[in-house]
Design a protein around this motif. Structure first.
Motif, PDB file in Angstrom:
ATOM      1  N   TRP A  40     -70.059  28.829  -9.147  1.00  0.00           N
ATOM      2  CA  TRP A  40     -70.075  27.018  -7.967  1.00  0.00           C
ATOM      3  C   TRP A  40     -68.240  27.000  -7.590  1.00  0.00           C
ATOM      4  O   TRP A  40     -68.363  25.954  -8.432  1.00  0.00           O
ATOM      5  CB  TRP A  40     -70.667  25.693  -8.688  1.00  0.00           C
ATOM      6  CG  TRP A  40     -72.209  25.797  -9.222  1.00  0.00           C
ATOM      7  CD1 TRP A  40     -73.173  27.321  -8.871  1.00  0.00           C
ATOM      8  CD2 TRP A  40     -72.938  25.421  -9.278  1.00  0.00           C
ATOM      9  NE1 TRP A  40     -74.653  27.074  -8.575  1.00  0.00           N
ATOM     10  CE2 TRP A  40     -74.572  25.439  -9.518  1.00  0.00           C
ATOM     11  CE3 TRP A  40     -73.169  23.218  -9.614  1.00  0.00           C
ATOM     12  CZ2 TRP A  40     -75.499  24.932  -9.845  1.00  0.00           C
ATOM     13  CZ3 TRP A  40     -74.032  22.749 -10.352  1.00  0.00           C
ATOM     14  CH2 TRP A  40     -75.346  22.946 -10.044  1.00  0.00           C
ATOM     15  N   ILE A  45     -69.011  22.103  -4.474  1.00  0.00           N
ATOM     16  CA  ILE A  45     -69.384  21.343  -5.308  1.00  0.00           C
ATOM     17  C   ILE A  45     -69.220  19.553  -4.058  1.00  0.00           C
ATOM     18  O   ILE A  45     -69.502  18.707  -4.248  1.00  0.00           O
ATOM     19  CB  ILE A  45     -68.799  21.111  -6.548  1.00  0.00           C
ATOM     20  CG1 ILE A  45     -69.552  21.920  -7.556  1.00  0.00           C
ATOM     21  CG2 ILE A  45     -69.450  19.799  -7.525  1.00  0.00           C
ATOM     22  CD1 ILE A  45     -68.670  22.560  -8.579  1.00  0.00           C
ATOM     23  N   VAL A  68     -76.113  17.643 -13.533  1.00  0.00           N
ATOM     24  CA  VAL A  68     -76.766  18.348 -12.754  1.00  0.00           C
ATOM     25  C   VAL A  68     -77.849  19.145 -12.982  1.00  0.00           C
ATOM     26  O   VAL A  68     -77.895  19.460 -14.242  1.00  0.00           O
ATOM     27  CB  VAL A  68     -75.212  19.916 -12.424  1.00  0.00           C
ATOM     28  CG1 VAL A  68     -76.522  21.318 -12.556  1.00  0.00           C
ATOM     29  CG2 VAL A  68     -74.127  19.612 -12.235  1.00  0.00           C
ATOM     30  N   SER A  94     -67.844  27.354 -13.216  1.00  0.00           N
ATOM     31  CA  SER A  94     -68.319  26.569 -12.661  1.00  0.00           C
ATOM     32  C   SER A  94     -68.395  25.315 -13.392  1.00  0.00           C
ATOM     33  O   SER A  94     -67.921  24.385 -13.019  1.00  0.00           O
ATOM     34  CB  SER A  94     -69.855  27.225 -12.971  1.00  0.00           C
ATOM     35  OG  SER A  94     -69.846  28.258 -11.758  1.00  0.00           O
ATOM     36  N   LEU A  98     -67.104  21.628 -11.772  1.00  0.00           N
ATOM     37  CA  LEU A  98     -67.475  20.648 -12.458  1.00  0.00           C
ATOM     38  C   LEU A  98     -66.828  19.400 -13.008  1.00  0.00           C
ATOM     39  O   LEU A  98     -67.103  18.058 -12.863  1.00  0.00           O
ATOM     40  CB  LEU A  98     -69.043  20.684 -12.906  1.00  0.00           C
ATOM     41  CG  LEU A  98     -70.090  21.203 -11.986  1.00  0.00           C
ATOM     42  CD1 LEU A  98     -71.066  22.405 -13.193  1.00  0.00           C
ATOM     43  CD2 LEU A  98     -71.014  20.730 -10.913  1.00  0.00           C
TER      44      LEU A  98
END
Length: 401
Positions: A40, A45, A68, A94, A98
């Motif tokens: 991601w 994001i 998430v 990822s 985040l």
């Protein structure tokens, strides 16, 4: 308890504006368009964060992406085949992205092949609305006669298998196709979408792994990602199996309190936590949801508050999704236990005092029936559930005061 709401992105027929009118405080979302195992990116994001932060008229919404659900775990990781080591690294990357975006809670699951299973996405209930349903006889008909899994008939009680044979004989081709679609292709939020041939191939590969092997693979995954999550300030929370009993001959390792305790003890860091889903766990008659909240509460990072009505106490069993306060789970007792856990956290000086929850699923009622939003995720049905839960929380707070 922080009131959140699942949103599937710009294509969701329940909009950001609808969430605001429901009184939502935070949003649960994911990058559903990203293939499982991919990184991601910060750009993707940030794009989802902007979408949540903006109303239809382009004015600020005032709400943010807070949880998430899900950052999916690939089948390669679960089976430890193919690109699983690359997927470990991508998962860690990822998580870093985040965390840099300010998101601290990541829900995921470790269910093999099918993320969650229902046979009917619009089962008509007594008041005329619809709910999602798992019908054991329909599922047996799928398993034995559509999927044609070797040994499938012997995995069901003989009476269920006989009923499934009769029911399958009565199905036309449209009904058979719809049943297969519901089980394999049709559920919102699923990490991956398979054909029947894909499912058969995965089942063959899981055969030698078994329950102990899948659990070892889960511990290996957590050993790879949970220490980093702890360092980043991210709280990982595993969703239970749904439904919480074996299907298709596949192992189930997150269906009971004992399963959760085993996994938390195996990788014993606070970041390795729980999504306590009352709807999934509540299908089992031996699940003590308020007691689980009491005993495991310090590691409950996210709550799914949902109710079901099961049809019999044997497992496996048929069930359907009830109104939030009218199913087999004592929702008032569960909310009271969650509020007690929050009080303990406050006394201990923890930063994560307020546990986010969402009114998980809802029945389609009123205009939901024509809106045709994601199955299980209507606007009005979830608003009704959230309002009921909000009233329980307020009432318990008044009584405690």
């Amino acid at each position: 308890m922080r009131q959140t709401w699942r949103w599937f992105g710009p294509g969701d027929l329940v909009s950001v504006d609808d969430m605001l009118q429901a009184g939502v405080e935070g949003v649960v979302s994911a990058l559903h368009h990203e293939p499982t195992g991919n990184v991601w990116t910060p750009e993707a994001i940030a794009r989802r964060q902007r979408e949540i932060a903006t109303r239809k008229d382009r004015s600020p919404s005032g709400i943010a992406w807070e949880v998430v659900e899900s950052l999916p775990v690939s089948e390669d990781i679960k089976k430890q085949t193919g690109d699983f080591r690359t997927h470990f690294e991508n998962y860690r990357t990822s998580l870093k992205h985040l965390a840099a975006a300010g998101i601290e809670i990541v829900c995921y699951n470790f269910m093999p092949v099918l993320d969650w299973t229902r046979t009917d996405l619009a089962y008509r209930v007594s008041h005329g609305g619809t709910a999602m349903r798992f019908d054991l006889v329909d599922f047996a008909a799928f398993d034995i006669f559509i999927l044609e899994r070797p040994g499938a008939r012997e995995s069901f009680p003989e009476a269920v298998a006989a009923d499934a044979e009769r029911r399958f004989a009565e199905m036309d081709e449209v009904r058979k196709a719809k049943l297969a679609e519901n089980v394999v292709f049709g559920l919102p939020g699923a990490a991956e979408h398979f054909t029947l041939a894909d499912v058969r191939a995965h089942l063959a590969e899981y055969g030698p792994i078994g329950e102990d092997g899948l659990r070892r693979h889960f511990v290996d995954f957590l050993s790879e990602v949970a220490p980093l999550a702890e360092e980043l300030g991210i709280r990982l929370c595993c969703h239970p199996d749904d439904p919480p009993f074996p299907l298709l001959g596949l192992p189930r390792i997150m269906s009971t309190e004992a399963h959760y305790r085993t996994i938390m003890d195996a990788v014993d860091v606070p970041a390795n936590g729980i999504t306590l889903c009352s709807g999934s766990l509540g299908v089992r008659p031996d699940s003590d949801l308020p007691g689980m909240m009491e005993r495991l509460g310090d590691r409950v990072h996210f709550l799914h508050l949902r109710n079901t009505i099961r049809e019999g106490d044997a497992l496996p069993a048929s069930f359907y999704e009830a109104e939030h306060l009218s199913g087999d789970t004592d929702m008032v007792a569960l909310v009271a236990a969650a509020l007690k856990e929050e009080a303990r956290r406050k006394a201990a000086g923890r930063a994560d005092v307020s546990i986010p929850f969402r009114p998980d699923h809802g029945q389609d009622i009123l205009d939901d029936l024509s809106r045709k939003a994601q199955p299980g995720y209507p606007a009005i049905g979830r608003l009704k559930g959230l309002a009921e839960l909000r009233g329980v929380i307020a009432g318990l707070g008044y009584r405690a005061g």
